[in-house]
Design a protein around this motif. Structure first.
Motif, short mmCIF file in Angstrom:
data_model
loop_
_atom_site.label_atom_id
_atom_site.label_comp_id
_atom_site.label_asym_id
_atom_site.label_seq_id
_atom_site.Cartn_x
_atom_site.Cartn_y
_atom_site.Cartn_z
N UNK A 92 0.93 -1.32 0.13
CA UNK A 92 0.13 -0.12 0.02
C UNK A 92 0.67 1.23 -0.03
N UNK A 93 0.55 2.19 -0.73
CA UNK A 93 0.99 3.70 -0.63
C UNK A 93 0.04 4.66 -0.54
N UNK A 94 0.66 5.48 0.31
CA UNK A 94 -0.41 7.01 0.95
C UNK A 94 -0.26 7.91 -0.18
N UNK A 95 -1.49 8.53 -0.30
CA UNK A 95 -1.41 9.87 -0.76
C UNK A 95 -1.40 11.01 0.02
N UNK A 96 -0.55 11.80 -0.34
CA UNK A 96 -0.27 13.26 0.53
C UNK A 96 -0.21 14.46 -0.32
N UNK A 97 -0.73 15.48 0.42
CA UNK A 97 -0.89 16.61 -0.31
C UNK A 97 0.11 17.07 -1.19
N UNK A 98 1.43 16.59 -0.65
CA UNK A 98 2.66 16.88 -1.63
C UNK A 98 2.74 16.36 -2.90
N UNK A 99 1.91 15.07 -2.89
CA UNK A 99 2.01 14.36 -4.02
C UNK A 99 1.18 15.08 -5.09
N UNK A 100 0.10 15.56 -4.71
CA UNK A 100 -0.90 16.38 -5.40
C UNK A 100 -0.08 17.56 -6.11
N UNK A 107 -10.65 17.24 -2.81
CA UNK A 107 -12.15 17.78 -2.44
C UNK A 107 -12.41 17.75 -0.99
N UNK A 108 -11.31 17.20 -0.23
CA UNK A 108 -11.36 17.03 1.19
C UNK A 108 -12.59 16.29 1.71
N UNK A 109 -12.75 15.27 0.83
CA UNK A 109 -13.88 14.33 1.30
C UNK A 109 -13.42 13.15 2.42
N UNK A 110 -11.95 13.31 2.37
CA UNK A 110 -11.38 11.97 3.33
C UNK A 110 -11.40 12.27 4.63
N UNK A 111 -11.77 11.29 5.23
CA UNK A 111 -11.55 11.44 6.97
C UNK A 111 -10.37 10.57 7.18
N UNK A 112 -9.13 10.95 7.40
CA UNK A 112 -8.08 10.37 7.69
C UNK A 112 -7.33 10.03 6.24
N UNK A 113 -6.60 8.93 6.10
CA UNK A 113 -5.78 8.82 5.00
C UNK A 113 -6.45 8.15 3.71
N UNK A 114 -6.02 8.39 2.34
CA UNK A 114 -6.10 7.94 1.24
C UNK A 114 -5.14 7.05 0.96
N UNK A 115 -5.51 5.71 0.34
CA UNK A 115 -4.57 4.92 -0.23
C UNK A 115 -4.68 4.41 -1.50
N UNK A 116 -3.37 3.73 -2.19
CA UNK A 116 -3.45 3.12 -3.31
C UNK A 116 -3.03 1.61 -2.64
N UNK A 117 -3.83 0.71 -2.90
CA UNK A 117 -3.10 -0.53 -2.60
C UNK A 117 -3.19 -1.54 -3.67
N UNK A 118 -2.15 -2.63 -3.56
CA UNK A 118 -2.00 -3.58 -4.63
C UNK A 118 -2.45 -5.02 -4.19
N UNK A 119 -2.51 -5.91 -5.03
CA UNK A 119 -2.56 -7.30 -4.84
C UNK A 119 -4.00 -7.60 -4.54
N UNK A 120 -4.20 -8.13 -3.24
CA UNK A 120 -5.70 -8.74 -3.04
C UNK A 120 -6.45 -7.66 -2.26
N UNK A 121 -5.94 -6.33 -2.24
CA UNK A 121 -6.99 -5.28 -1.68
C UNK A 121 -7.92 -4.96 -2.54
N UNK A 122 -9.26 -5.16 -2.25
CA UNK A 122 -10.40 -4.77 -3.35
C UNK A 122 -10.51 -3.11 -3.13
N UNK A 123 -10.96 -2.37 -4.16
CA UNK A 123 -11.34 -1.07 -4.00
C UNK A 123 -12.35 -0.78 -3.27
#
Length: 348
Positions: free
Chosen positions: A47-55, A327-343
């Motif tokens: 898993x990898x996290x999205x941060x405002x810096x990436x945006x 859009x500030x819809x997140x409560x906590x962290x937003x992730x991109x996950x690989x393999x067996x992680x469902x969207x």
């Protein structure tokens, strides 16, 4: 391997390959990075996290400009897939987490063993991908810079976002009286569930009146530490709440507006203003980051902090992930996950 490439500077909320000049493209044949030194470790990213810096990096508005094309991404978690002949700290299969200047939005990433951290047994490996940057930022800011103490009043702006939630949890570990500012009933209710001492919903309340009312009932004079990842008008308003000798932690400008902190008032009130660019610690004070992340992983293992995951997406849905962040819809962290992680998407 599968990797997300930024080929043009532009809006990351546009679907990858959605147009000829889309900022992002998904490659399924990107070369797997090779071990580049005896102490190098290749990690299969979980898993990898999205941060405002990436945006901001993809928009081309970050303070550090990366040459095109590049793979975005900073903090991540995964398992050790290969090790160099000089590696002594890790073995194949070990769960690890870390951060990088770029490159984590891919199935594999290579790091030196000195840059990796073992994820303690019993910790959620996916959630650990959201720990280093957000929690690391708040830990360095509150513990190393502000030296937050038990009984002090901590005011957290943008409190329902990734760094905001981490600041609240670390503030509570430090024994502070925590006031959280956010927008919307769902965010306010979530913040209350974290044990926040007072929540201000700016969609319904005036920040100054609400905080002053709380302080009066508790017989407190004002705010000792302001944690500010928002900037703009909200910063200007909350300066009125600060005590003599207060500390201001400048974390970021999610509002898009850089605030002005009047130097004359800072002089009269003996305020200390801390600029906090977490990533630069890796250059100038790497031992601080090492110690900080080790303590955070210890806290995670002991249950003193928990990582709230708001949204999880696949790599091909990176635009949706960035939209949730923007859009500030997140409560906590937003992730991109690989393999067996469902969207998964939050009900937001």
């Amino acid at each position: 391997m599968e990797a997300l490439l930024c080929r043009n500077l532009g809006d990351p909320t546009v679907r990858p390959d959605g147009a000829e000049n889309s900022a992002l493209t998904v490659s399924t044949t990107y070369p797997i990075p090779q071990l580049n030194s005896p102490t190098a470790v290749r990690v299969r990213v979980k898993a990898t996290s999205l941060n405002f810096a990436n945006y901001l990096q993809i928009l081309g508005k970050y303070q550090e400009k990366l040459p095109l094309p590049f793979i975005p991404g900073s903090d991540y978690s995964g398992t050790v897939e290969a090790v160099g002949p000089g590696v002594t700290k890790f073995k194949i299969g070990d769960p690890v987490c870390s951060f990088a200047a770029r490159g984590s939005f891919a199935q594999f990433i290579v790091a030196d063993e000195s840059e990796l951290f073992l994820v303690p047994e019993g910790c959620d490996l996916v959630a650990a991908g959201a720990l280093p940057v957000a929690y690391g930022t708040s830990h360095v800011a509150l513990v190393h810079r502000a030296h937050l103490c038990a009984g002090q009043v901590l005011l957290v702006l943008g409190a329902a976002g990734g760094v905001g939630v981490s600041a609240i949890q670390i503030g509570k570990v430090c024994g502070a009286i925590v006031i959280a500012v956010a927008r919307g009933d769902e965010k306010a209710q979530f913040l209350k569930s974290l044990g926040v001492d007072h929540v201000v919903d700016v969609s319904k309340e005036n920040v100054i009146e609400s905080v002053k009312g709380f302080l009066k009932t508790k017989r407190l004079k004002g705010v000792d530490v302001l944690y500010d990842p928002v900037g703009g008008k909200l910063t200007k308003e909350t300066l009125k709440l600060l005590n003599w000798g207060a500390q201001i932690l400048v974390i970021g400008f999610a509002s898009g507006e850089v605030p002005v902190i009047p130097a004359n008032i800072a002089l009269v009130k003996n305020w200390t203003v801390h600029g906090l660019y977490w990533g630069s610690y890796n250059i100038y004070r790497p031992h601080v980051l090492q110690d900080s992340l080790k303590e955070l992983l210890s806290w995670l293992a002991r249950g003193l902090i928990t990582i709230k995951i708001s949204h999880t997406f696949s790599l091909s849905e990176a635009n949706l992930a960035f939209a949730a962040l923007k859009d500030r819809k997140a409560i906590g962290k937003v992730l991109i996950a690989f393999n067996d992680q469902k969207t998964m998407r939050s009900k937001l």
